[in-house]
Design an enzyme around this catalytic site. Structure first.
Site, PDB file in Angstrom:
ATOM      1  N   GLU A 129      28.778   2.217 -38.238  1.00  0.00           N
ATOM      2  CA  GLU A 129      28.607   0.954 -37.499  1.00  0.00           C
ATOM      3  C   GLU A 129      29.189   1.600 -35.847  1.00  0.00           C
ATOM      4  OE1 GLU A 129      26.920  -2.111 -36.202  1.00  0.00           O
ATOM      5  OE2 GLU A 129      26.672  -1.214 -37.597  1.00  0.00           O
ATOM      6  N   ASP A 170      27.121  -6.729 -36.536  1.00  0.00           N
ATOM      7  CA  ASP A 170      27.608  -6.642 -37.899  1.00  0.00           C
ATOM      8  C   ASP A 170      26.635  -7.046 -38.723  1.00  0.00           C
ATOM      9  OD1 ASP A 170      29.960  -4.634 -37.287  1.00  0.00           O
ATOM     10  OD2 ASP A 170      30.858  -6.868 -37.093  1.00  0.00           O
ATOM     11  N   GLU A 200      27.090   1.442 -26.575  1.00  0.00           N
ATOM     12  CA  GLU A 200      27.875   2.438 -27.122  1.00  0.00           C
ATOM     13  C   GLU A 200      27.158   2.914 -26.522  1.00  0.00           C
ATOM     14  OE1 GLU A 200      29.861  -1.291 -29.782  1.00  0.00           O
ATOM     15  OE2 GLU A 200      27.833   0.099 -30.865  1.00  0.00           O
TER      16      GLU A 200
END
Length: 494
Positions: A291, A476, A322
């Site tokens: 992650e 998450d 990201e």
């Protein structure tokens, strides 16, 4: 009287024009004379309803489910507070935004917060001065309305896994007394992971449309910062790997590499080598999901990609910031983009995902890389990109991730269609380059599938919460839910 006559005439013209072949003018005329556009409203409502109903019908668990998952290694206590409110309480005046890779002062904090708030983008930074950070942390904890939560990607992913009663979860990380008390009782924490004090992270949240002087947030999001040495050094990683022999997990989930970045190049350069050596000791038959989180150092990202972490993990979860930074660091497709403008273009996202799997994954069967799966999430839609032959049930997995994003952002256990809205494009292209395929979303079967080489893409829209209650941990939860519904094909050992 003449107004009624004019309205009637306009309405007659609208109806006549509609049957003459133009669907646009009636809507404009109806708006002009003040009548509601009932058709448009009902169509919009039916789209959200159709997608939500389709999710419930189509999301099914795989035939072979995980029974044991080990998660590590970043964990902390999150202090969630109003960003603008806290900065005002710290006697900071509004000003212009400016990004700082590392925060050295309250002024750096303010400028970096404004920089991301005006973009509506999530970010995370390291605060170098421990004494100043502790003062800010005390002020945050005492601020009216501040809330304490389980924090850290690993702990949050572990908490999400623990909502499945048949799934045993091992969590390894710097677990202090407060965090240990807050964790789900189903989560196993090795004694070696327990420490006397907690690591605190400060989460400065802002709402869509919230203003601070001339700065206005285009959407709800948060800015995270900490002075967290334990997580920054990934000090629990070796303990985590050592605990796997006894626990015998079927899946390993790793997070926290981004925390190293704030330690400075001299420290992370050596520690990254040690971390990679530790991860390499995990048996090859256990898939590893990585992650990712917000990073700013291109050298660090390059090391993660080319020679260090990406080649030894099976799966990656990341968001739009990201993904673009990954491409910028590796000079990949659309690396010249400074930032996404609005919702990321599906074709450009698809290009970067394909490049990542071809450059750093196992699209070539002779490759020594383990990477075969990327779970991409952004506000409006999610994409799962997988190398053919390795993963199953990915349509259900991507829908499950989107469903939990829709419900959790609203603070609910299930999707409430009255509290969400569709923001995803219903038509898009498979690539930004030619040749490309024009694709569309069918709300009644809301997974669009396309292929590029031996990579398959699954896209589903997200029903975006209109008034999100909490944005921290959504990524998450999305990745964890996607993994719960994913199945590793046994005929393709890693």
């Amino acid at each position: 009287m003449w107004r009624k006559a004019s309205a009637a005439l306009l309405l007659a013209l609208a109806v006549g024009y509609f049957y003459g072949g133009s669907p646009e003018l009636p809507e404009q005329l109806l708006q002009y004379i003040g009548l509601p556009n009932v058709q448009t409203a009902s169509q919009s409502d039916s789209l959200e309803q159709a997608i939500s109903a389709a999710w419930e019908a189509l999301i099914t668990l795989p035939s072979r489910q995980w029974s044991k998952v080990a998660v590590g290694v970043n964990a902390c206590v999150d202090v969630v507070v109003s960003g603008v409110g806290l900065l005002q309480a710290l006697a900071l005046d509004p000003g212009t935004g400016r990004d700082h890779e590392v925060l050295h002062s309250k002024e750096d904090l303010k400028e970096t917060f404004i920089h991301f708030m005006e973009r509506g983008a999530a970010a995370e930074r390291f605060f170098s001065d421990e004494e100043v950070f502790q003062r800010i942390a005390r002020a945050a904890a005492e601020y009216p309305g501040a809330k304490l939560y389980v924090g850290g990607n690993a702990a949050l992913i572990g908490q999400k896994f623990a909502t499945y009663p048949d799934l045993m979860v091992l969590l390894c990380g710097p677990v202090g007394p407060k965090l240990h008390e807050m964790l789900d009782e189903q989560i196993v924490v090795p004694p070696e992971s327990l420490q006397e004090t907690d690591e605190f992270h400060l989460i400065l949240e802002y709402k869509a449309g919230e203003q601070w002087a001339s700065t206005q947030a285009p959407q709800a999001n948060r800015f995270i910062f900490s002075h967290d040495v334990s997580n920054g050094e990934m000090s629990s990683l070796e303990t985590f790997v050592a605990s796997l022999d006894e626990f015998q997990p079927e899946l390993v989930v790793l997070s926290g590499f981004h925390m190293m970045e704030g330690q400075g190049r001299e420290l992370w350069g050596e520690r990254l080598k040690e971390a990679v050596a530790a991860v390499a000791d995990i048996p090859k038959d256990i898939p590893i999901h990585l992650e990712l989180a917000s990073m700013t150092d291109k050298d660090f990202m390059t090391r993660l990609m080319q020679e260090q972490v990406l080649p030894i993990v099976s799966s990656v979860g990341l968001n739009e910031q990201e993904l673009l930074f990954l491409s910028q660091a590796g000079d990949g497709p659309h690396a010249a983009l400074a930032a996404w403008k609005g919702s990321p273009d599906v074709g450009r996202v698809s290009d970067i995902l394909l490049w990542t799997l071809e450059r750093h994954g196992r699209t070539d069967p002779s490759s020594e890389s383990e990477l075969t799966r990327i779970h991409f999430h952004t506000l409006a839609y999610h994409i799962l990109a997988t190398v053919d032959g390795y993963w199953g049930n990915q349509a259900a997995a991507v829908m499950a991730g989107a469903r939990v994003a829709s419900s959790q952002a609203c603070g609910l256990r299930a999707v409430d269609v009255s509290k969400v809205e569709l923001k995803a494009p219903l038509e898009f292209h498979s690539s930004h380059f030619e040749p490309r395929e024009q694709l569309s979303v069918n709300p009644e079967e809301p997974v669009t599938v396309w292929h590029r080489g031996n990579v398959t893409f699954h896209l589903t829209p997200v029903l975006v919460c209109k008034r999100p209650l909490r944005t921290v941990g959504l990524g998450d939860a999305i990745s964890a839910e996607g993994l719960v519904y994913s199945e590793l094909k046994s005929q393709q050992p890693f």
